[in-house]
Scaffold this active site. Structure first.
Site, short mmCIF file in Angstrom:
data_model
loop_
_atom_site.label_atom_id
_atom_site.label_comp_id
_atom_site.label_asym_id
_atom_site.label_seq_id
_atom_site.Cartn_x
_atom_site.Cartn_y
_atom_site.Cartn_z
N GLY B 32 -99.17 -11.52 108.22
CA GLY B 32 -98.46 -12.14 107.11
C GLY B 32 -98.34 -11.21 105.93
O GLY B 32 -99.06 -10.22 105.81
N ASP B 164 -97.05 -26.71 97.41
CA ASP B 164 -96.26 -25.68 98.10
C ASP B 164 -96.27 -25.91 99.61
O ASP B 164 -96.42 -24.98 100.38
CB ASP B 164 -96.80 -24.29 97.76
CG ASP B 164 -95.79 -23.20 98.10
OD1 ASP B 164 -94.61 -23.53 98.28
OD2 ASP B 164 -96.19 -22.03 98.20
#
Lengths: 216, 555
Positions: B32, B164
Site C-alpha cells: 500500500g 473515512d
C-alpha cells in the site's frame, strides 16, 4: 481567543479567567516540584539522578525565564486551548510515574512543558500551530523539538488519551494545590501585564532563537 | 548522568523508549501507499508471524510527528474488536544516518522511521472486488455488511467516528473477517462540547452530506452526551451506504444511470486533492445527493430550513427522491435498509446497531459464516492498481505491436474452498444473475422459526450477544453489544408469503443484474490498504488563515 475544545476533555468554563487560573495552578505546582527536586539533585547523594528517562530534555543550565512566564508565553503565542496545559501536565505526570528515577528539575522543565503542551494541542485542538512555530515560541530549534516530541511520545508509549474523568480529577487536584498555596487570592492577576513583552527568548543552550513569527 | 554539552542533545545515548526496532521484521512486499507512507507486508523474524508495517513519514520537519498518526494511534489504542484492525505495536528504525555524524545543530534531526505494526490482512475490499471475474454472493455481501456494521457500532459505542469508510479501508482476511482500518481521519466525539468536527476534512463526495448536514446539525445538537446517537447515525449512514453502493451496485453502476453514481466512492478519486476545490464543488455534490435522496424540506426533515448552512446549500430546484427508482433492482429488504440509511434527517436515520437488526439480515439468503467464504489470493488495491497499470502499459505496447492479447480473466484465480460452491465467476454479461448463494434452507421463505445456519457464536462476534442475540423472533432479545432493547412487539413487517419470489431474488443486492464489468473501468480512490487516506486535503488541522500555516505538511 482561539480556543478549540479537544475531544477528550471536559469543558472548562472557558473564560480568560479560567485560563489564568489554569496556568497559574500548573506553574505553581511545577515550580514547587522543581524547587524540591533541585534540592534533591544538589544533595551529595547523586543516586536519585541516574534516570535516563528525561535526559534528552536536559539542558546545561536553567533558562532564565520562569516557569509561569514560560507558560504564559506559550499560551499567548500559540493560542492553544487551556485544556492543553492541563493535559500537558498530565503527560508530564505520567512520564514521571513511568520513569520514577527521573526528576523534573529546572534543567529540563521548560523543554518538558513545551513538548507536552504541544503534543496535547496536537491531540486535542482542531487548529494548532506546527512544531516549527512551537519551537520558536519555546526558544529551541525545530529539529530539537521534533526530537523531543518523539521522545515524549515513546516515553508515554503513545498513551496520549486523557479521559474526561482523569482530566477532571487533575483539575480538582490543581485547584486544591492552589488553595493550599493561597494563590486563589490572586485570581484577578492580570496576565497580559505580567507577560514580558519580549518576543525572543532562548531556552536552548546555544541555539539562537528569534521572534516566533509564524511567517517563516 | 552527564548533561549534554551546549548545542548537543544527549544523542549518544540509546533511545530511552522501550520500543523495538523494525529490524525485528523482514519486509516482504509493499502492499500500500498512503498519505503518510508506505505499507509493507512483513514477517516477524522471531515468530514468523506475518504483519503489516505502516510507515509513518517523518520528513516534514516543520510539522514533526504527523498529527494523523498521533490521532490514529490514540484511537486505535482504545479500540479492541474483531472488526477493527488491531495495532500491535510501534517500532522504530534508527535510520541511515547515525547520531555520531550529526553533532551539529541538525544532529537531533530524526532520520529514522517509525512504523505502526498491524495484524496482516490478505485483502482490502476494493482490491478484492476488483479482482477479474470477482463477484460476491448475496450471503457474502450480507456477511461483510454485518461485520462492517458491527465494527461501526463498536466504534460508535466507543465514541469514535471513522469518517473515512471506503473499500480500501475495509480489510478482509482469508477467514472471511472484515476489519475497519485507517483511523487517520477518525475523531472521537466524547466530550466534544464544541462539536468541533471540522468540516475541512472532506475529501470524498460521500462525506459531504455527513459534514454539511449532519455535523452542522450535531454542532447544534451535540451539547451533551445524550445526543451521541445522532452523530453515530450519520456515520452509519454514510459508511453503510458506501458499502451498499459498492456491493450492490457492483459493476453495473455505469450502465445503470449512464453516469457514475454521485455517492460512488469508487469514482471519487479526482476529487480528493485540494480543499479549495472541494469548497468550490460542494454545492454540486450536495445537489447530487439531493437528486438521489430528494431535496431537504420541512416535510422530510423538520427544522432543516433553520440550519445555518441551509440558505447556502439548499437545492436550487425541487427534487424528488429517486432512491427506489435508481435501486429498483434491489430486493425489498435491501432497499428498505438502504432507504433508512439514506434518510436525510439524521434523527430519523437508522443507526449501525438498528441496521444490524434489519430484515435484510434476517431473510434468505442469510449472511454466511465468514469461515465458509472462499479464500482468495491476496489482493490489495495498491497491487491491483499496479497490475492494472502494468496491464495497460502492456496493452499499449501490444497495440503498438499489433498483437492480440489473451483476455485478462486468467489472473488471480480464486482458491476455492472445499465444500462451499460459490459461483465466483460472473456467469456472463447479460445473463440475469440469480441468487448466487445456494439457499441455506430450502423451503418456504418466511423467516420465523427457520433454523439459522451455524447460529450463535460463529455468526456473531463474541462480545456481541452470542447466545441468541439476534433472535429470529425478536422477542425483545438484545443484540449488538449492549444488548439494549430492540423494538419490541414489532409485528413482522412482511407477511411470510409477501416476499416476491420465495426463491431467487433477481440479483438483488448481489452485484446487480450482471454485466458491465470492465477491467480498467472504475476509478478507485488513491489510498492504499491500511488506509492512510485520500489526498492532501485531509487532516483535521488545516489551519485557518490567520495562523499562517502551510498546507504542505502532509507531503
Amino acid at each position: 481567543m482561539l480556543v478549540s475544545a479537544g475531544d477528550d476533555e471536559i469543558p472548562v468554563e472557558g473564560k480568560e479567567e479560567t485560563t489564568t487560573r489554569v496556568l497559574e495552578a500548573i506553574s505553581c505546582v511545577l515550580e514547587r516540584l522543581v524547587t524540591r527536586n533541585d534540592r534533591v539533585l544538589s544533595s551529595p547523594d547523586p543516586v536519585r539522578n541516574s534516570g535516563k528517562g528525561l535526559s534528552v530534555f536536559q539542558g546545561v543550565r536553567a533558562p532564565s525565564i520562569s516557569i509561569s512566564k514560560y507558560l504564559e508565553r506559550i499560551f499567548k503565542f500559540t493560542s492553544c486551548s487551556p485544556s492543553c496545559f492541563v493535559v500537558g501536565y498530565i503527560y508530564m505526570d505520567r512520564l514521571v510515574h513511568r520513569h520514577p528515577d527521573s526528576l523534573v528539575g529546572s534543567l529540563n522543565v521548560h523543554r518538558l512543558v513545551l513538548t507536552s503542551v504541544m503534543v496535547a494541542s496536537k491531540v486535542l485542538d482542531d487548529e494548532h500551530y506546527n512544531n516549527a512555530f512551537y519551537a520558536r515560541v519555546g526558544g529551541i530549534s525545530n529539529s530539537e523539538l521534533n526530537r523531543l516530541e518523539l521522545e515524549l511520545l515513546f516515553l508515554l508509549d503513545f498513551s496520549v488519551v486523557v479521559s474526561s474523568r482523569v482530566f477532571e480529577s487533575y483539575c480538582l487536584h490543581l485547584e486544591k494545590e492552589m488553595k493550599w498555596n493561597g494563590i486563589n487570592q490572586r485570581i484577578d492577576w492580570n496576565m497580559s501585564n505580567s507577560t514580558g513583552e519580549e518576543t525572543e527568548i532562548s531556552v536552548g543552550d546555544t541555539i539562537q532563537s528569534s521572534s516566533p513569527n509564524a511567517n517563516d | 548522568m552527564a548533561a549534554a554539552a551546549p548545542g548537543q542533545l544527549n544523542l549518544d545515548e540509546s533511545p530511552s523508549w522501550g520500543s523495538r526496532s523494525v529490524d525485528c521484521f523482514e519486509k516482504l512486499e509493499q502492499i500500500g501507499e498512503g498519505t503518510y507512507g508506505q505499507v509493507y507486508m512483513a514477517k516477524e523474524i522471531r515468530t514468523g508471524e506475518i504483519v503489516a508495517l505502516k510507515k509513518i513519514r517523518m520528513d516534514n520537519e516543520r510539522e514533526g510527528f504527523p498529527i494523523t498518526a498521533i490521532r490514529e494511534i490514540k484511537i486505535l489504542k482504545k479500540l479492541h474488536h474483531e472488526n477493527v484492525i488491531q495495532l500491535k505495536e510501534i517500532v522504530t528504525s534508527p535510520g541511515p544516518e547515525k547520531d555520531e555524524q550529526g553533532r551539529s545543530a541538525d544532529g537531533n534531526k530524526y532520520k529514522g522511521s517509525i512504523y505502526m505494526v498491524f495484524e496482516y490482512m490478505d485483502h482490502d475490499l476494493t482490491g478484492l472486488a476488483d479482482r477479474p471475474g470477482m463477484r460476491f454472493s448475496v450471503a457474502q455481501i450480507k456477511c461483510y455488511m454485518r461485520q462492517l456494521l458491527t465494527g461501526l457500532h463498536y466504534c460508535h459505542v466507543n465514541q469514535v467516528l471513522h469518517r473515512d469508510i471506503k473499500g480500501s479501508n475495509l480489510l478482509i482476511d482469508n477467514e472471511g473477517n472484515l476489519k475497519l482500518a485507517d483511523f487517520g481521519l477518525a475523531r472521537s466525539f466524547s466530550g466534544d462540547h464544541n462539536a468541533n468536527l471540522t468540516n475541512r476534512v472532506i475529501t470524498l463526495w460521500y462525506r459531504v452530506i455527513m459534514l454539511w448536514t449532519d455535523l452542522q446539525n450535531c454542532y447544534l445538537e451535540l451539547q451533551n452526551m445524550a445526543q451521541l446517537s445522532t452523530c453515530g447515525l450519520s456515520d452509519a449512514f454514510l459508511q453503510s451506504f458506501c458499502m451498499e453502493n459498492q456491493f450492490c451496485l457492483g459493476k453495473t453502476r455505469m450502465n445503470m444511470m449512464g453516469l457514475s453514481h454521485p455517492f460512488d466512492a469508487l469514482a471519487l478519486r479526482f476529487f480528493s486533492q485540494s480543499f479549495d476545490m472541494i469548497l468550490l464543488h460542494m454545492p454540486e455534490q450536495l445537489n447530487k445527493i439531493f437528486e438521489l435522496c430528494g431535496g431537504p424540506d420541512e416535510a422530510i426533515w423538520p427544522g432543516v430550513t433553520k440550519m445555518p448552512w441551509y440558505t447556502n446549500f439548499k437545492p436550487t430546484r425541487p427534487m424528488k427522491k429517486r432512491l427506489r427508482e435508481v435501486f429498483k433492482h434491489f430486493d425489498r429488504h435491501a432497499l428498505e435498509l438502504l432507504e433508512r440509511m439514506l434518510t436525510l434527517d439524521p434523527s430519523q436515520r437508522i443507526s449501525a446497531k438498528d441496521a444490524l437488526d434489519a430484515e435484510y439480515f434476517w431473510n434468505d439468503p442469510l449472511p454466511c459464516d465468514p469461515k465458509s467464504l472462499p479464500k482468495y489470493e491476496s489482493s490489495h488495491e495498491f497491487q491491483t492498481k499496479k497490475k492494472r497499470q502494468q496491464q495497460r502499459q502492456h496493452e499499449e505496447m501490444a497495440k503498438r505491436q499489433k498483437l492480440q492479447h489473451p483476455p485478462q480473466h486468467a489472473r488471480l484465480p480464486p482458491i476455492q474452498p472445499t465444500g462451499q460452491a460459490h459461483p465466483q465467476l460472473r456467469p456472463g454479461p447479460n445473463q440475469p444473475i440469480h441468487n448466487s448463494q445456494p439457499p441455506v434452507v430450502a423451503g418456504p421463505s418466511h423467516h420465523y422459526g427457520k433454523p439459522r445456519p451455524s447460529g450463535g457464536p460463529n455468526r456473531y462476534p463474541p462480545g456481541g450477544n452470542p447466545s441468541g442475540g439476534y433472535n429470529p423472533n425478536r422477542g425483545g432479545q438484545g443484540g449488538g453489544y449492549s444488548g439494549g432493547p430492540y423494538p419490541q412487539g414489532r409485528g413482522p413487517p412482511y407477511a411470510a408469503s409477501g416476499m416476491p419470489g420465495a426463491g431467487p431474488r433477481g440479483g438483488g443486492g448481489g452485484g446487480g443484474s450482471g454485466g458491465g464489468y470492465g477491467v480498467g473501468a472504475p476509478n478507485y480512490p488513491q489510498a492504499g490498504p491500511y488506509g492512510s487516506g485520500s489526498g492532501a486535503g485531509r487532516g483535521p488541522n488545516m489551519i485557518g488563515g490567520n495562523r499562517n500555516q502551510q498546507y504542505g505538511w502532509q507531503q
